[in-house]
Design a protein around this motif. Structure first.
Motif, mmCIF file in Angstrom:
data_model
loop_
_atom_site.group_PDB
_atom_site.id
_atom_site.type_symbol
_atom_site.label_atom_id
_atom_site.label_comp_id
_atom_site.label_asym_id
_atom_site.label_seq_id
_atom_site.Cartn_x
_atom_site.Cartn_y
_atom_site.Cartn_z
ATOM 1 N N GLY A 349 141.004 74.947 -77.453
ATOM 2 C CA GLY A 349 141.471 75.969 -78.387
ATOM 3 C C GLY A 349 142.187 75.386 -79.593
ATOM 4 N N ILE A 350 142.586 76.275 -80.471
ATOM 5 C CA ILE A 350 143.259 75.888 -81.715
ATOM 6 C C ILE A 350 144.517 76.740 -81.873
ATOM 7 C CG2 ILE A 350 143.026 75.680 -84.229
ATOM 8 C CD1 ILE A 350 139.962 75.789 -83.748
ATOM 9 N N PRO A 351 145.687 76.120 -82.072
ATOM 10 C CA PRO A 351 146.906 76.903 -82.303
ATOM 11 C C PRO A 351 146.762 77.787 -83.543
ATOM 12 C CG PRO A 351 147.435 74.599 -81.868
ATOM 13 C CD PRO A 351 145.953 74.670 -82.031
ATOM 14 N N VAL A 352 147.366 78.968 -83.487
ATOM 15 C CA VAL A 352 147.262 79.918 -84.590
ATOM 16 C C VAL A 352 147.745 79.306 -85.902
ATOM 17 C CG1 VAL A 352 148.073 82.153 -85.468
ATOM 18 C CG2 VAL A 352 147.541 81.877 -83.034
ATOM 19 N N SER A 353 148.795 78.485 -85.845
ATOM 20 C CA SER A 353 149.386 77.899 -87.052
ATOM 21 C C SER A 353 148.467 76.913 -87.752
ATOM 22 C CB SER A 353 150.703 77.202 -86.699
ATOM 23 O OG SER A 353 150.478 76.158 -85.763
ATOM 24 N N GLN A 354 147.425 76.447 -87.055
ATOM 25 C CA GLN A 354 146.570 75.409 -87.637
ATOM 26 C C GLN A 354 145.145 75.884 -87.924
ATOM 27 O OE1 GLN A 354 147.028 71.433 -85.909
ATOM 28 N NE2 GLN A 354 148.723 72.218 -84.689
ATOM 29 N N ARG A 355 144.883 77.169 -87.728
ATOM 30 C CA ARG A 355 143.532 77.673 -87.962
ATOM 31 C C ARG A 355 143.095 77.502 -89.420
ATOM 32 N NH1 ARG A 355 143.661 83.531 -85.139
ATOM 33 N NH2 ARG A 355 144.244 82.885 -83.045
ATOM 34 N N SER A 356 144.018 77.710 -90.347
ATOM 35 C CA SER A 356 143.649 77.647 -91.759
ATOM 36 C C SER A 356 143.387 76.230 -92.241
ATOM 37 C CB SER A 356 144.767 78.268 -92.618
ATOM 38 O OG SER A 356 145.990 77.577 -92.418
ATOM 39 N N LEU A 357 143.740 75.218 -91.436
ATOM 40 C CA LEU A 357 143.599 73.819 -91.866
ATOM 41 C C LEU A 357 142.299 73.181 -91.418
ATOM 42 C CD1 LEU A 357 147.203 72.518 -91.058
ATOM 43 C CD2 LEU A 357 146.336 73.256 -93.278
ATOM 44 N N ILE A 358 141.686 73.713 -90.370
ATOM 45 C CA ILE A 358 140.586 72.994 -89.729
ATOM 46 C C ILE A 358 139.348 72.871 -90.596
ATOM 47 C CG2 ILE A 358 141.360 73.592 -87.399
ATOM 48 C CD1 ILE A 358 139.234 75.784 -87.353
ATOM 49 N N LEU A 386 127.578 76.255 -95.295
ATOM 50 C CA LEU A 386 127.352 77.693 -95.143
ATOM 51 C C LEU A 386 127.562 78.429 -96.463
ATOM 52 C CD1 LEU A 386 128.988 78.363 -91.657
ATOM 53 C CD2 LEU A 386 126.544 78.429 -92.231
ATOM 54 N N GLU A 387 128.544 77.999 -97.244
ATOM 55 C CA GLU A 387 128.777 78.625 -98.545
ATOM 56 C C GLU A 387 127.596 78.383 -99.487
ATOM 57 O OE1 GLU A 387 132.519 77.078 -99.815
ATOM 58 O OE2 GLU A 387 133.692 78.518 -98.625
ATOM 59 N N LEU A 388 126.964 77.201 -99.385
ATOM 60 C CA LEU A 388 125.773 76.932 -100.181
ATOM 61 C C LEU A 388 124.625 77.853 -99.783
ATOM 62 C CD1 LEU A 388 125.572 73.034 -100.512
ATOM 63 C CD2 LEU A 388 126.112 74.694 -102.288
ATOM 64 N N HIS A 389 124.641 78.313 -98.535
ATOM 65 C CA HIS A 389 123.616 79.238 -98.042
ATOM 66 C C HIS A 389 124.065 80.696 -98.176
ATOM 67 C CE1 HIS A 389 121.959 75.574 -96.176
ATOM 68 N NE2 HIS A 389 120.824 76.237 -96.093
ATOM 69 N N LYS A 390 125.100 80.947 -98.992
ATOM 70 C CA LYS A 390 125.630 82.298 -99.217
ATOM 71 C C LYS A 390 126.186 82.920 -97.935
ATOM 72 C CE LYS A 390 124.026 81.857 -103.371
ATOM 73 N NZ LYS A 390 124.953 81.462 -104.465
ATOM 74 N N GLY A 391 126.663 82.080 -97.038
ATOM 75 C CA GLY A 391 127.245 82.562 -95.791
ATOM 76 C C GLY A 391 128.705 82.176 -95.679
ATOM 77 N N ASN A 392 129.282 82.407 -94.518
ATOM 78 C CA ASN A 392 130.670 82.018 -94.276
ATOM 79 C C ASN A 392 130.893 81.852 -92.780
ATOM 80 O OD1 ASN A 392 131.964 84.639 -93.143
ATOM 81 N ND2 ASN A 392 130.868 85.329 -94.973
ATOM 82 N N ILE A 393 132.083 81.413 -92.425
ATOM 83 C CA ILE A 393 132.416 81.182 -91.024
ATOM 84 C C ILE A 393 133.824 81.663 -90.752
ATOM 85 C CG2 ILE A 393 133.204 78.815 -91.511
ATOM 86 C CD1 ILE A 393 132.158 78.049 -88.699
ATOM 87 N N GLN A 394 134.019 82.237 -89.567
ATOM 88 C CA GLN A 394 135.336 82.698 -89.135
ATOM 89 C C GLN A 394 135.620 82.138 -87.745
ATOM 90 O OE1 GLN A 394 135.463 86.976 -89.359
ATOM 91 N NE2 GLN A 394 134.996 87.017 -91.553
ATOM 92 N N VAL A 395 136.896 81.986 -87.428
ATOM 93 C CA VAL A 395 137.263 81.422 -86.133
ATOM 94 C C VAL A 395 138.272 82.330 -85.436
ATOM 95 C CG1 VAL A 395 139.077 79.994 -87.182
ATOM 96 C CG2 VAL A 395 138.166 79.392 -84.928
ATOM 97 N N LYS A 396 138.066 82.498 -84.119
ATOM 98 C CA LYS A 396 139.018 83.189 -83.262
ATOM 99 C C LYS A 396 139.379 82.225 -82.140
ATOM 100 C CE LYS A 396 136.731 87.634 -84.119
ATOM 101 N NZ LYS A 396 135.969 88.749 -83.496
ATOM 102 N N SER A 397 140.648 81.917 -82.035
ATOM 103 C CA SER A 397 141.028 80.916 -81.039
ATOM 104 C C SER A 397 142.516 80.968 -80.746
ATOM 105 C CB SER A 397 140.652 79.507 -81.535
ATOM 106 O OG SER A 397 140.978 78.525 -80.582
ATOM 107 N N GLU A 398 142.859 80.541 -79.536
ATOM 108 C CA GLU A 398 144.247 80.374 -79.135
ATOM 109 C C GLU A 398 144.365 79.055 -78.391
ATOM 110 O OE1 GLU A 398 146.097 83.638 -77.149
ATOM 111 O OE2 GLU A 398 144.982 85.134 -78.279
#
Length: 413
Positions: A349-358, A386-398
């Motif tokens: 998992g990924i701590p909530v405080s570090q999701r924006s950094l990964i 993914l942005e070059l393909h007009k897409g994006n990515i989101q993460v849900k983790s604890e």
């Protein structure tokens, strides 16, 4: 927030335009304040003049003791009065009465007063005047000129002017310092980019040579194919070569030099190609990989090689960042005009405080920095691709509860 070096010129231009706009706004505001102060001053003088005419000799020059004041497009017209004598402005009583009325309206400036039948110039900033119309319809003009009027108005605005100059100067200095710092950052970033690009190119040649040498060695000596030390060399060489390729790809993407070779692709075939390329790692860890929800009509327009590498990075992370037997569930679904592909695992998992950094380059979850290998380039590559393909990515983790990465790509109709 991290500033990309390609955005720095736009920030410099925007900040410069912002300072220019601020100066223009302040100048307009000061001119408006000046006009407002001048209007207030003229109103006070006009009121003092009207009061003087009405009160001088108990209103002797007003017919029936009544004078009417009418606003005529910026000029003050006093009607229903008798003819004013031309020497009235030189009489002591009239001037004393005018002085008292000016003082009542807080006007204490030296002045010159005159009476004539000639119309006054409305653009003369030093004059305040009123016109009179007697019962015969004849007009005369009473002018009051203040030689120090501009200095008086400016004196009343001293605090405002100084505050404006201080604010504009302070903001200008701050923006100059920020721009100077950004220019230094841009230079430093460019130096780092050049260094990593050169390093990657220098590393790629010997690493490719090592890989070729290992392959030839195993073909020539079949007994070495199962050699554990040679397997380590091959695995680590492949890992390092992949990281070098990621650096080069990211550099090209950020510099806008990368051109995708797009075609219509099945998402399921892309996922299966990614899984096949990791078959050895999946076998070594006894990992369970399950696919759900994929259909033949779930297609995208994109670059096959890079989409396979994108999905490979996500699956590889699910295998790598796991202290148990990896279980990876890959599901697909349609959402509006997008295909959503979820990569769910039972990893650390990924701590909530570090999701924006990964998703930033060279950023990794702190507790995994030494426990797991890598340079922190994989997810940065995934996000950019993914942005070059007009897409994006989101993460849900604890932390300690696994992760779920959701990839959004436009559906090919």
């Amino acid at each position: 927030m991290k500033i990309q070096h390609k955005n720095i010129p736009y920030i410099l231009i925007a900040s410069t335009l912002g300072v220019i706009a601020l100066v223009i706004i302040q100048i307009i505001w000061m001119r408006h304040s000046w006009r407002l102060s001048e209007e207030i001053f003229n109103q006070r003088v006009t009121s003092a003049l009207c009061s003087t005419i009405k009160s001088y000799k108990d209103g002797a020059y007003c017919n029936d003791g009544k004078c009417a004041v009418v606003d005529m497009s910026g000029e003050t017209l006093i009607s229903n009065i008798s003819e004013l004598p031309h020497d009235i402005v030189n009489t002591k009583d009239f001037r004393e009465t005018l002085d008292r009325n000016l003082a009542n309206y807080q006007v204490f400036l030296p002045y010159q007063i005159s009476l004539s039948t000639n119309s006054f110039c409305a653009t003369d900033v030093f004059q305040t005047a009123i016109s009179f119309k007697n019962h015969h319809g004849n007009e005369s003009y009473l002018r009051v000129t203040f030689p120090t009027k501009e200095r008086y108005i400016l004196g009343g605005m001293t605090v405002m002017v100084l505050a404006t100059l201080f604010i504009v100067g302070f903001i200008t200095v701050v923006l100059l310092m920020v721009n100077w710092s950004l220019m230094k950052q841009k230079l430093l970033l460019q130096t780092n980019v050049d260094f990593f690009n050169n390093m990657a190119h220098e590393f790629r040649t010997p690493l490719s040579s090592i890989g070729l040498a290992v392959n030839r060695l195993t073909k020539k000596h079949e007994d070495l194919r199962e050699n554990p030390f040679l397997a380590v060399i091959k695995r680590e060489n492949t890992q390092l070569l992949q990281e070098v390729e990621r650096v080069l790809h990211l550099a090209k993407i950020e510099n806008g030099e990368y051109i995708l070779e797009k075609e219509k692709l099945s998402t399921e075939s892309l996922i299966r190609a990614s899984i096949d390329s990791l078959s050895m790692s999946i076998s070594e860890k006894n990992a369970l990989v399950v696919l759900e929800g994929f259909r033949e009509d779930m297609c995208v327009i994109g670059d096959r090689q890079h989409l396979v590498n994108t999905f490979r990075n996500l699956i590889e992370n699910a295998l790598k960042y796991n202290e148990n037997t990896p279980e990876i569930r890959i599901t697909a679904k349609l959402q509006s005009q997008d295909i959503v592909i979820s990569f769910e695992d039972n990893g650390i998992g990924i701590p909530v405080s570090q999701r924006s950094l990964i998703f930033e380059k060279f950023q990794r979850v702190h507790q995994t920095t030494h426990a797991f290998k890598g340079f922190g380039l994989g997810l940065a590559y995934v996000k950019n691709m993914l942005e070059l393909h007009k897409g994006n990515i989101q993460v849900k983790s604890e932390d300690k509860k696994g992760s779920c990465f959701e990839v959004y790509l436009p559906l090919s109709l």
